[in-house]
Design a protein around this motif. Structure first.
Motif, PDB file in Angstrom:
ATOM      1  N   ILE A 187       0.837  -1.205   0.000  1.00 19.50           N
ATOM      2  CA  ILE A 187       0.000   0.000   0.000  1.00 19.50           C
ATOM      3  C   ILE A 187       0.869   1.252   0.000  1.00 19.50           C
ATOM      4  N   LEU A 188       1.925   1.261   0.785  1.00 19.51           N
ATOM      5  CA  LEU A 188       2.793   2.439   0.845  1.00 19.51           C
ATOM      6  C   LEU A 188       3.553   2.644  -0.453  1.00 19.51           C
ATOM      7  N   LEU A 189       3.993   1.538  -1.080  1.00 21.48           N
ATOM      8  CA  LEU A 189       4.766   1.657  -2.308  1.00 21.48           C
ATOM      9  C   LEU A 189       3.907   2.046  -3.511  1.00 21.48           C
ATOM     10  N   MET A 190       2.591   2.131  -3.337  1.00 19.55           N
ATOM     11  CA  MET A 190       1.762   2.705  -4.398  1.00 19.55           C
ATOM     12  C   MET A 190       2.007   4.201  -4.553  1.00 19.55           C
ATOM     13  N   ASN A 191       2.662   4.781  -3.563  1.00 17.67           N
ATOM     14  CA  ASN A 191       3.181   6.152  -3.689  1.00 17.67           C
ATOM     15  C   ASN A 191       2.047   7.166  -3.914  1.00 17.67           C
ATOM     16  N   ASP A 192       1.119   7.178  -2.954  1.00 17.48           N
ATOM     17  CA  ASP A 192       0.005   8.120  -3.036  1.00 17.48           C
ATOM     18  C   ASP A 192      -0.022   8.954  -1.761  1.00 17.48           C
ATOM     19  N   ASN A 193      -0.036  10.266  -1.911  1.00 11.98           N
ATOM     20  CA  ASN A 193       0.005  11.138  -0.745  1.00 11.98           C
ATOM     21  C   ASN A 193      -1.275  11.076   0.077  1.00 11.98           C
ATOM     22  N   LEU A 194      -2.431  10.815  -0.567  1.00  9.00           N
ATOM     23  CA  LEU A 194      -3.676  10.691   0.185  1.00  9.00           C
ATOM     24  C   LEU A 194      -3.639   9.486   1.116  1.00  9.00           C
ATOM     25  N   VAL A 195      -3.054   8.395   0.660  1.00 10.66           N
ATOM     26  CA  VAL A 195      -2.930   7.211   1.508  1.00 10.66           C
ATOM     27  C   VAL A 195      -2.017   7.505   2.696  1.00 10.66           C
ATOM     28  N   VAL A 196      -0.894   8.173   2.457  1.00 14.66           N
ATOM     29  CA  VAL A 196       0.029   8.483   3.549  1.00 14.66           C
ATOM     30  C   VAL A 196      -0.639   9.390   4.579  1.00 14.66           C
ATOM     31  N   GLU A 197      -1.343  10.416   4.129  1.00 15.29           N
ATOM     32  CA  GLU A 197      -2.041  11.293   5.068  1.00 15.29           C
ATOM     33  C   GLU A 197      -3.115  10.532   5.839  1.00 15.29           C
ATOM     34  N   TYR A 198      -3.756   9.580   5.188  1.00 14.51           N
ATOM     35  CA  TYR A 198      -4.741   8.731   5.865  1.00 14.51           C
ATOM     36  C   TYR A 198      -4.067   7.903   6.971  1.00 14.51           C
ATOM     37  N   LEU A 199      -2.880   7.374   6.687  1.00 15.19           N
ATOM     38  CA  LEU A 199      -2.183   6.530   7.664  1.00 15.19           C
ATOM     39  C   LEU A 199      -1.693   7.300   8.865  1.00 15.19           C
ATOM     40  N   LEU A 200      -1.563   8.620   8.782  1.00 18.42           N
ATOM     41  CA  LEU A 200      -1.043   9.421   9.894  1.00 18.42           C
ATOM     42  C   LEU A 200      -2.085   9.674  10.976  1.00 18.42           C
ATOM     43  N   GLN A 201      -3.319   9.246  10.782  1.00 13.73           N
ATOM     44  CA  GLN A 201      -4.359   9.459  11.782  1.00 13.73           C
ATOM     45  C   GLN A 201      -4.046   8.680  13.054  1.00 13.73           C
ATOM     46  N   ASP A 202      -4.558   9.201  14.179  1.00 11.55           N
ATOM     47  CA  ASP A 202      -4.236   8.616  15.481  1.00 11.55           C
ATOM     48  C   ASP A 202      -4.596   7.139  15.574  1.00 11.55           C
ATOM     49  N   ASP A 203      -5.803   6.778  15.138  1.00 14.02           N
ATOM     50  CA  ASP A 203      -6.260   5.402  15.311  1.00 14.02           C
ATOM     51  C   ASP A 203      -5.774   4.459  14.226  1.00 14.02           C
ATOM     52  N   VAL A 204      -4.979   4.959  13.293  1.00 16.92           N
ATOM     53  CA  VAL A 204      -4.452   4.112  12.220  1.00 16.92           C
ATOM     54  C   VAL A 204      -2.939   3.969  12.316  1.00 16.92           C
ATOM     55  N   PHE A 205      -2.238   5.050  12.706  1.00 20.18           N
ATOM     56  CA  PHE A 205      -0.778   5.077  12.595  1.00 20.18           C
ATOM     57  C   PHE A 205      -0.116   4.036  13.498  1.00 20.18           C
TER      58      PHE A 205
ATOM     59  N   SER B 247      10.669  10.850  -2.542  1.00 15.72           N
ATOM     60  CA  SER B 247      10.404  12.206  -3.007  1.00 15.72           C
ATOM     61  C   SER B 247       9.044  12.698  -2.532  1.00 15.72           C
ATOM     62  N   MET B 248       8.043  11.824  -2.600  1.00 13.94           N
ATOM     63  CA  MET B 248       6.705  12.213  -2.159  1.00 13.94           C
ATOM     64  C   MET B 248       6.674  12.480  -0.658  1.00 13.94           C
ATOM     65  N   LEU B 249       7.342  11.643   0.129  1.00 11.49           N
ATOM     66  CA  LEU B 249       7.381  11.853   1.584  1.00 11.49           C
ATOM     67  C   LEU B 249       8.108  13.149   1.924  1.00 11.49           C
ATOM     68  N   ASN B 250       9.201  13.426   1.230  1.00 13.17           N
ATOM     69  CA  ASN B 250       9.914  14.683   1.471  1.00 13.17           C
ATOM     70  C   ASN B 250       9.046  15.894   1.136  1.00 13.17           C
ATOM     71  N   SER B 251       8.246  15.785   0.085  1.00 13.15           N
ATOM     72  CA  SER B 251       7.355  16.887  -0.270  1.00 13.15           C
ATOM     73  C   SER B 251       6.301  17.109   0.808  1.00 13.15           C
ATOM     74  N   LEU B 252       5.747  16.026   1.340  1.00 13.62           N
ATOM     75  CA  LEU B 252       4.769  16.163   2.415  1.00 13.62           C
ATOM     76  C   LEU B 252       5.389  16.803   3.646  1.00 13.62           C
ATOM     77  N   VAL B 253       6.600  16.362   4.007  1.00 12.04           N
ATOM     78  CA  VAL B 253       7.290  16.960   5.156  1.00 12.04           C
ATOM     79  C   VAL B 253       7.512  18.451   4.935  1.00 12.04           C
ATOM     80  N   PHE B 254       7.909  18.810   3.722  1.00 11.36           N
ATOM     81  CA  PHE B 254       8.147  20.221   3.404  1.00 11.36           C
ATOM     82  C   PHE B 254       6.889  21.057   3.619  1.00 11.36           C
ATOM     83  N   PHE B 255       5.765  20.610   3.096  1.00 11.97           N
ATOM     84  CA  PHE B 255       4.535  21.397   3.210  1.00 11.97           C
ATOM     85  C   PHE B 255       4.029  21.446   4.655  1.00 11.97           C
ATOM     86  N   TYR B 256       4.157  20.354   5.388  1.00 12.61           N
ATOM     87  CA  TYR B 256       3.740  20.356   6.787  1.00 12.61           C
ATOM     88  C   TYR B 256       4.601  21.332   7.595  1.00 12.61           C
TER      89      TYR B 256
END
Length: 811
Positions: free
Chosen positions: A280-298, A367-376
């Motif tokens: 799932i993570l290697l599908m490289n989708d930022n919406l999935v990563v943001e979904y996984l960061l939720q308290d009850d999922v992470f 690259s996608m994870l670094n972009s998310l970190v940058f914007f956060y």
């Protein structure tokens, strides 16, 4: 390519609607009563029934990706084809033994340097027939309107078909690949330009439906296999999978299986959960990563990633670290709950990228994870910049009396500022400069002083990191703060750094403090905020540079370099006797020697006055006989800086100390070893020769001619010494005395002629400073003061002239 794919019947390469086969007569009346058949070209269009072949077929190999390996489906000829009946553009490849040759073409040519028999086929190969249903055809696929085609290695075309199958055509000739690629490009351009007209089927409509079985331990193998196969399909298929996972909230439904598998100690099931989450993570989708960061999922995701099947007997401790060792400490209150949530998510995102997925991520996911970190981080920093209450709260923390409770809170505040600076380094330059200016205005420098005054090494590291960052971006504001402390009669920040450097035991921290002191004393360095790259992004703090330098040389520099004066006096050491320096001290001496080199190079007459009055060169010269090799190199660096100053007082001081004799003795000792020390000694003598420093050359030859003659025959140092003696011989034969040449003889020293004339007017050359004659040293003070005033008057004159109108200056 001459052929054009349109909604109307295809136009041939020669301008005719359809070019008949060579066996049919040409009925074009414009060619006269006896028309000749049109020449056959590589770009000619041939028709068979409802199919129109655009150009000659080109020889290819056709491949299909099966089980992650390319399977060869055969060799044939490929061409672009228009299907009139279905109004489609096709790629058609036919087995080579069933293709028809229509004869040679008129525009065939043999490349230079290639034999005619070795050249590519020069015949027009007919690929199409009236039906494409035969097994003779390796490929007949519609050109897809989506951007699925890639060209690789000049002769390779790769794409993903409507059903998700990966295909490839490998052409024998570059020209063939060019022709087919032009056909594909032209068709896709037509898709863009056409008004609602579509060729072929929609890719999304052709995708197979996707659905996973209910999440149970028994279905984990099926879930893993379905996800893995779907992730290997086209981008559109992966997007469909991701959309389904998010819509069905499927990942959250997997979390109870982790607890169930751990209770049953079902290691195979835990390994399946790891593979599912990895896929799932290697599908490289930022919406999935943001979904996984939720308290009850992470935390469930972290638990699944603890069981790596590549290390079946080991288990990571991600959840333990996240829950126990990395507790969140809130120093100030954030009014916006979304920012507080984003801080938690940023920490989780960084931990996921750097720890949990270490060794698993590919370049695209990283690259996608670094972009998310940058914007956060950018959102967090912007909030801190625009919230004045945050800095008021932080200031109140450090204004409170220090006790056990507030000491912990203050330590957390230092770490908070350090993390904020670390995030600030990742954002764009305007935001960075705004943050660091906000930190300075918000009172972060007293926080740094508090942390440096503690005995906690972690806090000292954090404070040093913050200070280095502030100096890098706005050194002038830090200097203004130091001057403010001087006026208020407080202990300045620079003095605190000096004490820490003298007492420091950590090599990394001492190096960082040395660099901070060096940057603060470099009056030409204002910081990145005031560089051309950051011009106009922050107002420059105005300070009196002369006032700051005066304060420095009134006592601070002497205190900073005082440990060097505790070294033995070089004049009391025999040339062959060495000294031993303890390990805690050589690091300090090395840093102080570097600082001494810096002030000699940048602080002109103030540093020269310090050199003469402190007799520091005699103590530094004793390091030439230290057992530590790097101490000898540090002393040589100081002497080279003195020689580069082109100051006659400094030269005479070195002559009185006979420094060059000690360097010569060191060279005589190290020359047989041919090491870095001997190279540094030869470099110093080469500098004397190149700059033609006659006073030092003459003094060296007069006092140590026997040592020079002994080194003259040395295989390592002989060449350099011979050049030195030849230069001195040329000086003697020129007929110019050393005293005359001290001002005008050296080409390098000619640049300082005006300055030396000033010394002549004060009869300064008669003053010979000597460490044992206090009256001579005192005689230099009025001279140096007059020189400083003279330079200030010159600066004032230049400034007044610069302010005059241009017309007045020209007049």
């Amino acid at each position: 390519m001459a052929a054009t794919v349109e909604a109307v019947p295809l136009v041939s390469g020669e301008g005719a609607e359809r070019e008949p086969p060579p066996s049919q007569p040409d009925a074009n009346a414009e060619r006269g009563p006896d028309p000749e058949p049109a020449p056959l070209l590589f770009s000619s269009t041939m028709s068979r029934g409802g199919y129109h072949q655009c150009g000659s077929g080109r020889r290819v190999k056709f491949y299909v990706l099966e089980n992650q390996a390319w399977a060869d489906r055969g060799t044939g000829y490929c061409a672009g084809v228009y299907d009139e009946k279905h109004d489609e553009a096709l790629l058609v490849a036919r087995k080579e033994e069933t293709c028809t040759s229509l004869g040679s073409v008129a525009d065939a040519s043999v490349p230079e340097g290639v034999q005619e028999g070795d050249a590519s086929p020069q015949e027009y190969m007919l690929v199409v027939s009236e039906s494409l249903a035969s097994d003779d055809f390796l490929l007949h696929a519609p050109v897809i309107k989506d951007d699925v085609y890639q060209r690789q290695q000049d002769t390779l075309v790769v794409w993903t078909a409507l059903d998700g199958t990966d295909m490839a055509l490998s052409f024998q000739e570059l020209e063939g690949c060019n022709e087919v690629w032009d056909f594909i490009t032209e068709v896709q351009n037509h898709f863009v330009l056409s008004r609602g007209l579509e060729y072929g089927k929609s890719l999304e409509a052709a995708l197979p439906p996707f659905e996973l079985p209910p999440p149970t331990l028994a279905n984990l193998t099926t879930i893993e296999e379905d996800l893995r196969l779907s992730s290997l399909h086209s981008v559109a298929m992966r997007d469909k999978v991701i959309e389904w996972l998010l819509k069905e909230d499927y990942i959250r439904s997997l979390t109870p299986l982790l607890k169930e598998a751990e209770e049953q100690h079902a290691l195979p099931a835990l390994h399946r959960l790891f593979e599912i989450m990895k896929t799932i993570l290697l599908m490289n989708d930022n919406l999935v990563v943001e979904y996984l960061l939720q308290d009850d999922v992470f935390f469930a995701v972290a638990g699944m990633l603890e069981y790596n099947p590549e290390r079946p007997h080991l288990k990571a401790s991600y959840r333990l670290h996240l829950s126990d060792e990395a507790k969140f400490h809130q120093v100030v209150d954030f009014d916006d709950p979304t920012i507080l949530a984003k801080i938690f998510e940023t920490y989780r995102l960084v931990y996921l990228k750097d720890v949990m997925l270490a060794g698993l991520v590919d370049d695209a996911l990283l690259s996608m994870l670094n972009s998310l970190v940058f914007f956060y981080q950018n959102d967090i920093v912007n909030y801190c910049i625009n919230d004045p209450q945050l800095w008021t709260q932080l200031e109140q923390v450090y204004q409170a009396p220090t006790d056990d409770t507030t000491r912990v809170q203050k330590a957390k505040g230092v770490v908070f500022v350090q993390h904020l600076c670390t995030m600030g380094k990742q954002i764009q330059l305007p935001g960075r400069i705004a943050l660091f200016r906000c930190l300075i205005d918000g009172g972060v420098l007293p926080i740094i002083e508090y942390a440096l005054s503690t005995t906690d090494t972690a806090l000292q590291v954090a404070a040093s990191d913050i200070l280095s960052t502030l100096i890098e971006y706005d050194a002038n504001s830090v200097r203004a703060y130091i001057l403010k402390e001087v006026h208020e009669e407080k202990t300045p920040l620079l003095c605190r750094l000096q004490v820490l450097l003298h007492d420091g035991q950590d090599p990394a921290l001492c190096t960082q403090w040395t660099e901070a002191v060096r940057a603060l004393m470099d009056m030409n360095m204002d910081g990145l905020a005031h560089s051309p790259m950051g011009q106009g992004l922050a107002a420059k703090s105005r300070i009196d540079v002369d006032e700051l330098l005066t304060w420095l040389y009134d006592g601070t520099v002497q205190q900073l370099l005082e440990p060097l004066r505790h070294l033995p006096d070089m004049q009391r050491l025999p040339l062959t006797k060495g000294i031993k320096i303890d390990s805690p001290q050589w690091m300090l001496y090395s840093h102080l020697c570097d600082l001494l080199c810096f002030i000699i190079e940048h602080h002109s007459f103030r540093s020269q006055y310090y050199i003469l009055t402190s007799n520091v060169c005699s103590h530094v010269g004793s390091l030439l006989h230290a057992q530590n090799k790097h101490m000898r190199l540090a002393a040589l660096r100081v002497l080279r800086a003195c020689v580069s100053s082109h100051n006659q007082f400094t030269y005479r001081h070195l002559m009185q100390l006979d420094v060059m004799g000690h360097v010569l003795a060191l060279l005589q000792k190290e020359a047989p070893r041919d090491n870095l020390v001997s190279s540094a000694c030869l470099g110093l003598f080469e500098q004397l020769r190149r700059d033609n420093v006659r006073p030092l050359l003459s003094d060296l030859v007069q006092k140590h001619n026997d040592m020079l003659e002994a080194l003259r025959t040395d295989p390592i140092a002989g060449h350099g010494i011979e050049a030195l003696l030849q230069q001195q011989a040329r000086n003697q034969s020129s007929g110019v005395s050393d005293s005359e040449d001290s001002l005008t003889g050296s080409p390098t020293l000619n640049e300082e002629a005006a300055e030396q004339d000033y010394f002549d007017s004060e009869e300064a050359l008669d003053v010979l400073p000597h460490p044992d004659k206090e009256t001579d040293i005192e005689a230099l003070a009025p001279l140096m003061e007059r020189r400083r005033k003279h330079e200030e008057e010159e600066d004032d004159l230049v400034e007044r002239v610069a302010k005059r109108p241009a017309s007045d200056r020209q007049g």
